[in-house]
Design a protein around this motif. Structure first.
Motif, PDB file in Angstrom:
ATOM      1  N   ASN A  58       0.857  -1.181   0.000  1.00  0.00           N
ATOM      2  CA  ASN A  58       0.000   0.000   0.000  1.00  0.00           C
ATOM      3  C   ASN A  58       0.897   1.237   0.000  1.00  0.00           C
ATOM      4  O   ASN A  58       1.337   1.691   1.049  1.00  0.00           O
ATOM      5  CB  ASN A  58      -0.865   0.037   1.267  1.00  0.00           C
ATOM      6  CG  ASN A  58      -1.957  -0.996   1.259  1.00  0.00           C
ATOM      7  OD1 ASN A  58      -2.673  -1.148   0.271  1.00  0.00           O
ATOM      8  ND2 ASN A  58      -2.095  -1.726   2.367  1.00  0.00           N
ATOM      9  N   ASN A  59       1.172   1.755  -1.195  1.00  0.00           N
ATOM     10  CA  ASN A  59       2.130   2.853  -1.294  1.00  0.00           C
ATOM     11  C   ASN A  59       1.494   4.148  -1.801  1.00  0.00           C
ATOM     12  O   ASN A  59       1.945   5.235  -1.465  1.00  0.00           O
ATOM     13  CB  ASN A  59       3.281   2.405  -2.220  1.00  0.00           C
ATOM     14  CG  ASN A  59       4.146   3.545  -2.656  1.00  0.00           C
ATOM     15  OD1 ASN A  59       4.919   4.094  -1.876  1.00  0.00           O
ATOM     16  ND2 ASN A  59       4.008   3.950  -3.928  1.00  0.00           N
ATOM     17  N   GLY A  60       0.431   4.048  -2.581  1.00  0.00           N
ATOM     18  CA  GLY A  60      -0.173   5.254  -3.180  1.00  0.00           C
ATOM     19  C   GLY A  60      -0.639   6.242  -2.119  1.00  0.00           C
ATOM     20  O   GLY A  60      -1.174   5.842  -1.087  1.00  0.00           O
TER      21      GLY A  60
ATOM     22  N   ILE B  41       1.224  -7.729   4.051  1.00  0.00           N
ATOM     23  CA  ILE B  41       0.631  -6.434   3.697  1.00  0.00           C
ATOM     24  C   ILE B  41       1.560  -5.362   4.242  1.00  0.00           C
ATOM     25  O   ILE B  41       1.771  -5.257   5.458  1.00  0.00           O
ATOM     26  CB  ILE B  41      -0.796  -6.298   4.246  1.00  0.00           C
ATOM     27  CG1 ILE B  41      -1.683  -7.360   3.595  1.00  0.00           C
ATOM     28  CG2 ILE B  41      -1.334  -4.888   3.977  1.00  0.00           C
ATOM     29  CD1 ILE B  41      -3.132  -7.325   3.985  1.00  0.00           C
ATOM     30  N   VAL B  42       2.158  -4.623   3.326  1.00  0.00           N
ATOM     31  CA  VAL B  42       3.160  -3.617   3.688  1.00  0.00           C
ATOM     32  C   VAL B  42       2.568  -2.253   3.364  1.00  0.00           C
ATOM     33  O   VAL B  42       2.113  -2.029   2.242  1.00  0.00           O
ATOM     34  CB  VAL B  42       4.451  -3.822   2.854  1.00  0.00           C
ATOM     35  CG1 VAL B  42       5.513  -2.815   3.252  1.00  0.00           C
ATOM     36  CG2 VAL B  42       4.959  -5.239   2.975  1.00  0.00           C
ATOM     37  N   THR B  43       2.575  -1.351   4.328  1.00  0.00           N
ATOM     38  CA  THR B  43       1.966  -0.038   4.096  1.00  0.00           C
ATOM     39  C   THR B  43       2.985   1.069   4.291  1.00  0.00           C
ATOM     40  O   THR B  43       3.682   1.108   5.311  1.00  0.00           O
ATOM     41  CB  THR B  43       0.766   0.154   5.046  1.00  0.00           C
ATOM     42  OG1 THR B  43      -0.174  -0.878   4.762  1.00  0.00           O
ATOM     43  CG2 THR B  43       0.109   1.504   4.843  1.00  0.00           C
ATOM     44  N   VAL B  44       3.064   1.949   3.299  1.00  0.00           N
ATOM     45  CA  VAL B  44       4.004   3.061   3.395  1.00  0.00           C
ATOM     46  C   VAL B  44       3.344   4.180   4.193  1.00  0.00           C
ATOM     47  O   VAL B  44       2.453   4.871   3.701  1.00  0.00           O
ATOM     48  CB  VAL B  44       4.467   3.552   2.012  1.00  0.00           C
ATOM     49  CG1 VAL B  44       5.525   4.633   2.178  1.00  0.00           C
ATOM     50  CG2 VAL B  44       5.030   2.390   1.199  1.00  0.00           C
ATOM     51  N   SER B  45       3.775   4.287   5.435  1.00  0.00           N
ATOM     52  CA  SER B  45       3.326   5.377   6.305  1.00  0.00           C
ATOM     53  C   SER B  45       4.337   6.510   6.143  1.00  0.00           C
ATOM     54  O   SER B  45       4.709   6.860   5.026  1.00  0.00           O
ATOM     55  CB  SER B  45       3.246   4.850   7.741  1.00  0.00           C
ATOM     56  OG  SER B  45       2.961   5.857   8.651  1.00  0.00           O
ATOM     57  N   SER B  46       4.870   7.043   7.226  1.00  0.00           N
ATOM     58  CA  SER B  46       5.819   8.164   7.135  1.00  0.00           C
ATOM     59  C   SER B  46       6.338   8.484   8.534  1.00  0.00           C
ATOM     60  O   SER B  46       5.734   8.062   9.540  1.00  0.00           O
ATOM     61  CB  SER B  46       5.074   9.380   6.590  1.00  0.00           C
ATOM     62  OG  SER B  46       5.837  10.549   6.728  1.00  0.00           O
ATOM     63  N   VAL B  47       7.436   9.264   8.591  1.00  0.00           N
ATOM     64  CA  VAL B  47       7.827   9.803   9.907  1.00  0.00           C
ATOM     65  C   VAL B  47       6.680  10.642  10.458  1.00  0.00           C
ATOM     66  O   VAL B  47       6.497  10.745  11.668  1.00  0.00           O
ATOM     67  CB  VAL B  47       9.107  10.675   9.849  1.00  0.00           C
ATOM     68  CG1 VAL B  47      10.332   9.857   9.551  1.00  0.00           C
ATOM     69  CG2 VAL B  47       8.972  11.810   8.865  1.00  0.00           C
TER      70      VAL B  47
ATOM     71  N   THR C 265       4.602  -1.840   8.558  1.00  0.00           N
ATOM     72  CA  THR C 265       4.478  -0.431   8.173  1.00  0.00           C
ATOM     73  C   THR C 265       5.881   0.135   7.950  1.00  0.00           C
ATOM     74  O   THR C 265       6.837  -0.255   8.621  1.00  0.00           O
ATOM     75  CB  THR C 265       3.749   0.411   9.247  1.00  0.00           C
ATOM     76  OG1 THR C 265       4.319   0.117  10.520  1.00  0.00           O
ATOM     77  CG2 THR C 265       2.277   0.144   9.274  1.00  0.00           C
ATOM     78  N   VAL C 266       5.970   1.040   6.982  1.00  0.00           N
ATOM     79  CA  VAL C 266       7.251   1.665   6.640  1.00  0.00           C
ATOM     80  C   VAL C 266       7.135   3.152   6.933  1.00  0.00           C
ATOM     81  O   VAL C 266       6.178   3.807   6.505  1.00  0.00           O
ATOM     82  CB  VAL C 266       7.555   1.482   5.136  1.00  0.00           C
ATOM     83  CG1 VAL C 266       8.958   1.975   4.819  1.00  0.00           C
ATOM     84  CG2 VAL C 266       7.365   0.041   4.698  1.00  0.00           C
TER      85      VAL C 266
END
Ligand SMILES: NC(=O)c1ccc[n+]([C@@H]2O[C@H](COP(=O)([O-])OP(=O)(O)OC[C@H]3O[C@@H](n4cnc5c(N)ncnc54)[C@H](OP(=O)(O)O)[C@@H]3O)[C@@H](O)[C@H]2O)c1
Length: 336
Positions: free
Chosen positions: A136-138, A184-190, A230-231
């Motif tokens: 999940n990167n968008g 399931i990998v999700t691009v979160s953020s700092v 989560t990333v």
């Protein structure tokens, strides 16, 4: 015997601490991820042949994910709104990897059109028979002050970054549960861990993702082969600032600033793939001093607020003066 143990501890403990300190000073990721990058599984070994669905694959981090995954031999489902850009990314993947045309499915998808997500998921599963990894990167960011920003922008950020991601996950997860395996990998953020000025809506949407996936993980403990990750990247070179929401829904950002101070997209994605290959559940990926800031936020929030207030004041002042708010945290802002 006792002397030997004391002697070993005397040297071993400071040595381990020194290694960790050096890791930290020169590192651009959290300890687990850095160790995994040194001694863990290689993405080339673990991700070969797996079916990976990447959202937001038409640009930035998602585009680079497509390139590095294709070189690892993963089969890909590439999604975003702009089909022509996805086709361009597919052509590049085929040129620089050993994949065949059928190994990459271009699947245009709008995260905001939740009614289409079931059908899109079925199309992805029908093409490859299954999905091993969903990334999940968008998403989109924000550059505007709360007092000047329409509530519609907050709704749009939550609809896209949070609900769009939850919706895709909702359709893919039952398929993974049926197979009792998947990631399931999700691009979160700092910004999903700490507060950032000019991004109250963006930060809220990423905090929501952190809360959602941390909670979802606790519901899936009876599926040991189902990994929720989560990333949390710091600033990374991409189109994110250029595409950011501003005060009004369709108002473009006046200046996107430069990219020099940001982490390269390829390094960020390499670390992400190391994390995925080693089932790391939360990945912090950031250059110094952003990485240090992560740790300070976790361990000494009062001190973190002291530093944050100084930096935030400067960033808001620069933004109000029409200067590049992003490169002005630690470097002298460009005035022209
Ligand atoms: N770059 C950074 O500094 C940074 C730091 C932390 C986290 N992140 C996160 O990393 C992720 C990727 O961002 P990026 O930096 O690579 O930015 P980017 O270059 O702007 O890419 C964003 C991607 O999201 C897609 N997207 C936007 N709206 C969409 C929609 N309604 N439906 C489907 N896809 C949509 C875009 O494709 P289309 O326009 O073709 O739809 C594009 O492929 C985001 O979740 C962002 O929050 C980035």
């Amino acid at each position: 015997m006792d002397c030997c143990i004391i002697f070993a501890l005397w040297y071993f403990v400071p040595l381990v601490l020194l290694i960790h300190l050096l890791f930290f000073i020169f590192g651009d990721a959290d300890f687990a991820l850095l160790w995994a990058s040194l001694v863990g599984h290689k993405p080339e070994d673990k991700l070969k042949g797996l079916v990976v669905w990447v959202t937001g694959a038409s640009s930035g981090i998602g585009e680079e994910l497509a390139y590095q995954l294709s070189k690892c031999g993963s089969r890909l489902i590439l999604s975003a709104r702009r089909e022509e850009e996805l086709k361009r990314v597919k052509r590049n993947c085929l040129e620089y990897s050993n994949l065949q045309d059928d190994d990459i499915l271009v699947l245009p998808l709008d995260l905001l059109e939740r009614a289409s997500h079931e059908e899109k998921t079925k199309a992805a599963i029908q093409h490859f028979g299954h999905i091993d990894i969903l990334i999940n990167n968008g998403g989109r960011s924000q550059r505007s002050l709360f007092l000047e920003t329409s509530v519609d922008v907050y709704k749009a950020l939550m609809e896209l970054n949070f609900l769009g991601t939850v919706s895709i996950t909702k359709h893919v997860l039952p398929h993974m549960i049926q197979r009792a395996t998947g990631s399931i990998v999700t691009v979160s953020s700092v910004a999903g861990l700490a507060g950032v000025p000019l991004g109250t809506g963006y930060s809220s949407s990423k905090h929501a993702l952190q809360g959602f996936f941390n909670s979802l993980r606790t519901e899936l403990t009876s599926y040991p082969k189902l990994v929720i990750s989560t990333v949390c990247p710091g600033p990374v070179q991409s189109k994110i600032v250029h595409n950011a929401f501003t005060e009004e829904l369709n108002k473009p950002l006046a200046t996107a600033g430069d990219q020099e101070h940001k982490m390269s997209t390829s390094r960020c994605v390499r670390l992400m793939l190391v994390g995925i290959a080693n089932n790391v559940k939360e990945m912090w990926i950031a250059q110094q001093p952003f990485l240090l800031f992560h740790y300070v936020w976790q361990y000494t929030p009062t001190f973190a607020w002291f530093v944050t207030n100084i930096l935030a004041k400067k960033r808001v002042q620069n933004f109000k003066a029409g200067l590049d708010a992003d490169s002005s945290y630690f470097t002298k802002p460009k005035t022209s």
